[in-house]
Design a protein around this motif. Structure first.
Motif, mmCIF file in Angstrom:
data_model
loop_
_atom_site.group_PDB
_atom_site.id
_atom_site.type_symbol
_atom_site.label_atom_id
_atom_site.label_comp_id
_atom_site.label_asym_id
_atom_site.label_seq_id
_atom_site.Cartn_x
_atom_site.Cartn_y
_atom_site.Cartn_z
ATOM 1 N N SER A 45 7.602 -7.077 17.479
ATOM 2 C CA SER A 45 7.692 -8.093 16.429
ATOM 3 C C SER A 45 8.093 -9.444 17.012
ATOM 4 C CB SER A 45 8.666 -7.665 15.329
ATOM 5 O OG SER A 45 9.984 -7.598 15.826
ATOM 6 N N GLN A 46 8.990 -9.452 17.989
ATOM 7 C CA GLN A 46 9.381 -10.711 18.609
ATOM 8 C C GLN A 46 8.238 -11.311 19.418
ATOM 9 O OE1 GLN A 46 13.076 -10.240 20.716
ATOM 10 N NE2 GLN A 46 14.231 -9.839 18.858
ATOM 11 N N ARG A 49 5.834 -12.888 16.991
ATOM 12 C CA ARG A 49 6.329 -14.198 16.539
ATOM 13 C C ARG A 49 6.089 -15.267 17.596
ATOM 14 N NH1 ARG A 49 11.849 -12.567 15.498
ATOM 15 N NH2 ARG A 49 11.359 -10.624 14.517
ATOM 16 N N LYS A 53 3.807 -18.597 17.210
ATOM 17 C CA LYS A 53 4.416 -19.892 17.514
ATOM 18 C C LYS A 53 3.578 -20.643 18.551
ATOM 19 C CE LYS A 53 8.753 -21.848 19.204
ATOM 20 N NZ LYS A 53 10.073 -21.510 19.738
#
Length: 76
Positions: A45-46, A49, A53
């Motif tokens: 999930s990181q 992200r 970004k």
């Protein structure tokens, strides 16, 4: 160190700890798998992200470049 390396190195510490604890205390592999699956979910999930970004920043850079080249927007 970039952000992805920080994310991965931050999540590696619990993985290494879990591995060492499992070996030392003789835990059942399924207990370790549960912890490792949770960490894998956090990592994915990181990273997702960070991908979004980076994608958004890349699009902004492209729009700025197009404005410099007068390819979009403004009067001709």
């Amino acid at each position: 160190m970039d952000q992805i390396e920080q994310i991965v190195s931050g999540l590696m510490m619990p993985i290494i700890k879990e591995f060492n604890d499992a070996c030392y205390y003789g835990r059942h592999p399924e207990d370790s798998l549960k912890v490792l699956n949770e960490l894998e979910t956090k990592l994915s999930s990181q990273l997702a992200r960070q991908y979004v970004k980076g994608w958004n920043e890349g699009r902004k850079d492209l729009v700025q470049e197009m404005h410099k080249l007068k390819g979009i927007g403004g009067h001709k």
